[in-house]
Every structure is written in structure tokens, then in C-alpha cells.
Design a protein around this motif. Structure first.
Motif, PDB file in Angstrom:
ATOM      1  N   LEU A 171       4.890 -29.975 -23.346  1.00 27.20           N
ATOM      2  CA  LEU A 171       5.902 -29.495 -22.413  1.00 27.20           C
ATOM      3  C   LEU A 171       5.262 -28.872 -21.176  1.00 27.20           C
ATOM      4  CD1 LEU A 171       8.975 -29.203 -22.047  1.00 27.20           C
ATOM      5  CD2 LEU A 171       8.778 -26.913 -23.044  1.00 27.20           C
TER       6      LEU A 171
ATOM      7  N   ALA B   3       5.604 -30.245 -17.310  1.00 23.48           N
ATOM      8  CA  ALA B   3       6.080 -29.352 -16.247  1.00 23.48           C
ATOM      9  C   ALA B   3       5.045 -29.225 -15.133  1.00 23.48           C
ATOM     10  CB  ALA B   3       6.406 -27.977 -16.819  1.00 23.48           C
ATOM     11  N   TYR B   4       3.784 -29.116 -15.531  1.00 23.67           N
ATOM     12  CA  TYR B   4       2.696 -28.985 -14.550  1.00 23.67           C
ATOM     13  C   TYR B   4       2.605 -30.239 -13.683  1.00 23.67           C
ATOM     14  CZ  TYR B   4      -1.954 -27.971 -12.681  1.00 23.67           C
ATOM     15  OH  TYR B   4      -3.006 -27.726 -11.845  1.00 23.67           O
TER      16      TYR B   4
ATOM     17  N   PHE C 276       4.956 -32.378 -13.121  1.00 23.72           N
ATOM     18  CA  PHE C 276       6.180 -32.489 -12.320  1.00 23.72           C
ATOM     19  C   PHE C 276       6.046 -31.674 -11.034  1.00 23.72           C
ATOM     20  CE2 PHE C 276      10.524 -31.056 -11.252  1.00 23.72           C
ATOM     21  CZ  PHE C 276      11.126 -32.301 -11.072  1.00 23.72           C
ATOM     22  N   VAL C 277       5.592 -30.443 -11.155  1.00 21.25           N
ATOM     23  CA  VAL C 277       5.404 -29.579  -9.971  1.00 21.25           C
ATOM     24  C   VAL C 277       4.336 -30.172  -9.050  1.00 21.25           C
ATOM     25  CG1 VAL C 277       4.640 -27.307  -9.181  1.00 21.25           C
ATOM     26  CG2 VAL C 277       6.149 -27.499 -11.171  1.00 21.25           C
TER      27      VAL C 277
END
Length: 211
Positions: A170, A174-175, A177-178
Motif C-alpha cells: 500500500l 501511494a508513493y 502515485f504521488v
């Protein structure tokens, strides 16, 4: 109203100047304009080549000097990728020079330059976005492999900070995606700054040549 009047006067003056010029004068002006735009485009390509060489030197140095095998493999792979990219940019620069070396602004040559640059920037953007997850996952796998070879009981990278594997996954998603959002807008800005505005100017020249 004053602004509208000023616009009208400026438009009238430009149209008067245009009608007062011969075809040779107009051709000469277009030649100067297209030469100026293509020169700026070539400078952008030279800048790209310089940055690429600088990156290759840094990546190559790390791949040789680093004591960690994972870093050596990682930067060696992307040094090869960088060399391929450098060859593409050099080819693009040579093609641009060849197509823009005519005495008069030839419409077909300018169209070829526009197609080359647009295709290059499109692929540039696509490859940049595709490399984000590839680089990240590749780095994680190399780090895990190196730790596992040194200590078979070593956890997956990030295992010291997370209690389960799904939390690591997860976090990675998230990393990335940013990072993808930042890379998306930066790459868009970079390509527009370096190439996009000159492509638009060349398109304007092409339209004038068609009139």
C-alpha cells in the motif's frame, strides 16, 4: 473602447505593411522567422544532449564506484538506457539540422520537423511515465535480493517499519502515485518549455507559407 481602437489601428498597420511588401520580402521575413525558431529548437536539443551526458557520467560513476551490487546493477542498466536515449536525441538534432538547412523556408521540411519533434515529445512523456513504476519496483527487487543473499531471513524492504506485507504494498502504491503526479506535471512543463512553444511557432510559420 480605447483598447479596441488600438487593436484596430495595429491590425490595419500590419495589413498595410504586408500589402506593401513584395513576395521576395515576405519570403525573406519568413526565412528569418523559421531560421530563428529552428535555431532555438536546436539549442533545446543541445541542452538535452548536455543534460543526458551529465546524467550518464553520474550514473556511470555510481555503477563503478558503489560498493553495493544492487546500486551497481541499477545504475548500469539505466546508463545503457541513457545511452540509447542520447543516440535518439543526437539523431533528432541531425535530422533537424538537415531539414532546416535549405535557403528558403520549405513547407514540407518544416512539417517534417514538427512531426519529428511531436513524436519525440510524445514518446518522451510516455516512456517517462512508464519508467516510474519500473524503476521503483526494480530498485525494491534489487534491494531485497541483496539483503536476502546477505541474510536469508531478512524481511522485504520496508519490513522494519510495517507490520505486514500489505502495508508495504500500500505504501509503495501511494508513493508511486504521488511521484507519478509530480512527474506528470513536471514533464509536461519541461517538454512545453523546451520544445512545445517552438513547435507551435513552426506551425504558425507553416500556416503562413500555405497562404
Amino acid at each position: 473602447m480605447e483598447l479596441d481602437e488600438l487593436k484596430y489601428q495595429l491590425k490595419d498597420k500590419l495589413s498595410t505593411d504586408h500589402t506593401g511588401r513584395s513576395d521576395a520580402d515576405i519570403a525573406l521575413l519568413l526565412t528569418k522567422r523559421t531560421a530563428s525558431v529552428t535555431d532555438k529548437l536546436k539549442k533545446s536539443l543541445w541542452l538535452e544532449i548536455f543534460l543526458c551526458i551529465l546524467m550518464l557520467l553520474v550514473f556511470g560513476a555510481i555503477s563503478i564506484i558503489s560498493k553495493q551490487s544492487s546500486l551497481r546493477i541499477y545504475f548500469s542498466v539505466f546508463t545503457i538506457v541513457g545511452i540509447v536515449f542520447l543516440l535518439v536525441v543526437i539523431y533528432l538534432l541531425r535530422r533537424t539540422k538537415k531539414l532546416s538547412s535549405t535557403t528558403l523556408p520549405v513547407k514540407s521540411n518544416l512539417q517534417s520537423i514538427v512531426r519529428l519533434i511531436e513524436e519525440f515529445t510524445r514518446r518522451y512523456f510516455q516512456i517517462t511515465m512508464a519508467l516510474i513504476p519500473i524503476c521503483f519496483i526494480f530498485a525494491l527487487l534489487l534491494a531485497y535480493q541483496e539483503k536476502h543473499l546477505q541474510d536469508p531471513s531478512a524481511p522485504f524492504p520496508g519490513g522494519h517499519y510495517f507490520s505486514s506485507l500489505w502495508q508495504v504494498v500500500l505504501f509503495v502504491i501511494a508513493y508511486m502515485f504521488v511521484l507519478a503526479i509530480v512527474a506528470f506535471y513536471f514533464t509536461k512543463w519541461y517538454l512545453k518549455k523546451l520544445y512545445g512553444k517552438y513547435v507551435q511557432q513552426l506551425k504558425a510559420c507553416i500556416e503562413e507559407l500555405g497562404e
